[in-house]
Design an enzyme around this catalytic site. Structure first.
Site, mmCIF file in Angstrom:
data_model
loop_
_atom_site.group_PDB
_atom_site.id
_atom_site.type_symbol
_atom_site.label_atom_id
_atom_site.label_comp_id
_atom_site.label_asym_id
_atom_site.label_seq_id
_atom_site.Cartn_x
_atom_site.Cartn_y
_atom_site.Cartn_z
ATOM 1 N N THR A 28 17.205 71.960 22.668
ATOM 2 C CA THR A 28 17.611 72.875 23.836
ATOM 3 C C THR A 28 18.334 73.847 23.299
ATOM 4 O O THR A 28 19.352 73.694 22.340
ATOM 5 C CB THR A 28 18.277 71.964 24.720
ATOM 6 N N THR A 31 18.464 79.272 20.756
ATOM 7 C CA THR A 31 17.648 79.463 19.434
ATOM 8 C C THR A 31 16.511 78.463 19.230
ATOM 9 O O THR A 31 15.605 78.962 18.549
ATOM 10 C CB THR A 31 18.792 79.242 18.205
ATOM 11 N N ASP A 91 26.274 74.195 18.170
ATOM 12 C CA ASP A 91 27.232 75.250 18.576
ATOM 13 C C ASP A 91 28.276 75.523 17.363
ATOM 14 O O ASP A 91 28.845 76.528 17.334
ATOM 15 C CB ASP A 91 28.051 74.360 19.631
ATOM 16 N N GLY A 112 26.609 72.289 23.776
ATOM 17 C CA GLY A 112 26.981 73.532 24.696
ATOM 18 C C GLY A 112 25.988 73.636 25.937
ATOM 19 O O GLY A 112 26.432 74.115 26.911
ATOM 20 N N GLY A 113 24.999 73.000 25.626
ATOM 21 C CA GLY A 113 23.896 72.952 26.840
ATOM 22 C C GLY A 113 23.663 71.487 27.638
ATOM 23 O O GLY A 113 22.834 71.297 28.225
ATOM 24 N N GLU A 119 19.266 65.097 22.699
ATOM 25 C CA GLU A 119 19.078 65.565 21.440
ATOM 26 C C GLU A 119 19.398 64.588 20.397
ATOM 27 O O GLU A 119 18.391 64.619 19.353
ATOM 28 C CB GLU A 119 19.800 66.950 21.295
#
Ligand code: DER
Length: 239
Positions: A28, A31, A91, A112-113, A119
Site C-alpha cells: 500500500t 511507491t 515510511d 503511514g497509510g 501489510e
C-alpha cells in the site's frame, strides 16, 4: 516525501523481479502503487501473476490494472499456493544495523497509510519481501513515529503503556472526516514518537505485548531487499 520519478523507479524495479506464476503481495502507498501498475502492464503482456492486496486501496488499484486477485487466507493456507514475493513501501528504512542486532539492518517503520496490519501479515508470509522506497526514506537509525493500530476500546490503555515505554502517543486524526482515522479493520491508529530507536527488535516486542495493540509499524527482520529509486536509476540492497 521523495520524488515521484524515484518512487516509480523503485516500484518498477521490484515489479521486474516477479516471475511467471508468482503470487505477489501487493503493498500500500504511492511507491507500491508504481509496482502494481507495472505488474498490470506485465500481466497484460502475458505474465501469469496473482496478487494478494494489503488494503482497500491496493485491491482497488490492482483490480483496475486487471491483476487477478487472491485473498490472504486462500494464498497462505496449507493448501494455498503461498506468497512468492511481497512488494511494499515504507515510511523509514534503517540503513545501519542498530546495536549488535544484525536483524535490525533493514528494519522498517511502516503504517503511514494505516495499512500496516494486513501489510505485515502479507510481507511476513512472503518467501521474499522487497521494499520499495525513495532516498528520503533512508536513515542510519529509525527515528520516526511508530504507527500503532489499536482497538478503540483500548486507546487510553495503549497510550499509557506507550508513555511507560518512553513514547509520546498521538491519536491520528482524519483529514476530511471529523474525528480519528478508522482503518480497513475498523480500528484506530495512534502515532507513537520514541525519538531514535536504538533497538527496534526490543521495542517491537514491547509494543506487541501491549493489550489493545492490534499491530504496530515496526517491521524487524522481514525485508529481504530494498529497491531505492534515485533520480538517475535504482539501487538494490540485500538486507
Ligand atoms: O502505510 C505504509 O506502510 C506505506 O507503505 C507507506 O508507509 C509508504 O507510503 P509511500 O510509498 O506513499 O511513501
Amino acid at each position: 516525501g521523495g520524488s515521484d520519478a524515484a518512487k516509480r523507479r523503485a516500484g518498477e524495479s521490484a515489479a521486474e523481479a516477479v516471475t511467471d506464476g508468482d503470487v505477489v503481495g501487493l503493498g500500500t502507498g504511492s511507491t507500491a502503487a508504481h509496482a502494481i501498475r507495472r505488474l498490470g502492464e506485465r500481466a497484460d503482456a502475458g505474465l501469469d501473476v496473482r496478487g494478494v492486496p494489503t488494503s482497500f486501496a491496493s485491491r482497488e488499484l490492482a483490480a483496475e490494472e486487471g491483476i487477478p486477485l487472491l485473498d490472504l487466507p486462500d494464498a497462505v493456507g496449507p493448501e494455498g499456493p503461498g506468497i512468492d514475493v511481497a512488494i511494499d513501501g515504507a515510511d523509514q528504512v534503517a540503513t545501519g544495523a542498530a546495536g549488535d542486532d544484525p536483524l535490525s539492518g533493514g528494519a522498517l517503520i511502516k503504517g503511514g497509510g494505516a495499512a500496516h496490519a494486513r501489510e505485515k501479515l502479507v510481507d511476513a508470509a512472503a518467501d521474499r519481501f522487497l521494499v520499495v522506497a525513495d532516498p528520503s526514506k533512508e536513515s542510519p537509525r529509525l527515528d520516526r513515529s511508530v504507527p500503532v493500530e489499536v482497538l478503540s476500546a483500548g486507546r487510553t490503555a495503549v497510550a499509557a503503556a506507550v508513555r511507560d515505554a518512553g513514547g509520546e502517543p498521538t491519536l491520528r486524526r482524519a483529514e476530511r472526516k471529523d474525528g480519528p482515522v478508522v482503518t480497513d479493520n475498523g480500528n484506530l491508529v495512534t502515532d507513537c514518537a520514541f525519538g531514535e530507536i536504538a533497538d527496534p527488535a526490543a521495542l517491537s516486542a514491547t509494543l506487541s505485548a501491549v493489550p489493545g495493540v492490534v499491530e504496530h509499524g515496526l517491521f524487524v527482520g522481514l525485508a529481504d531487499e530494498v529497491h531505492v529509486g534515485t533520480e538517475s536509476g535504482v539501487r538494490v540492497d540485500e538486507v
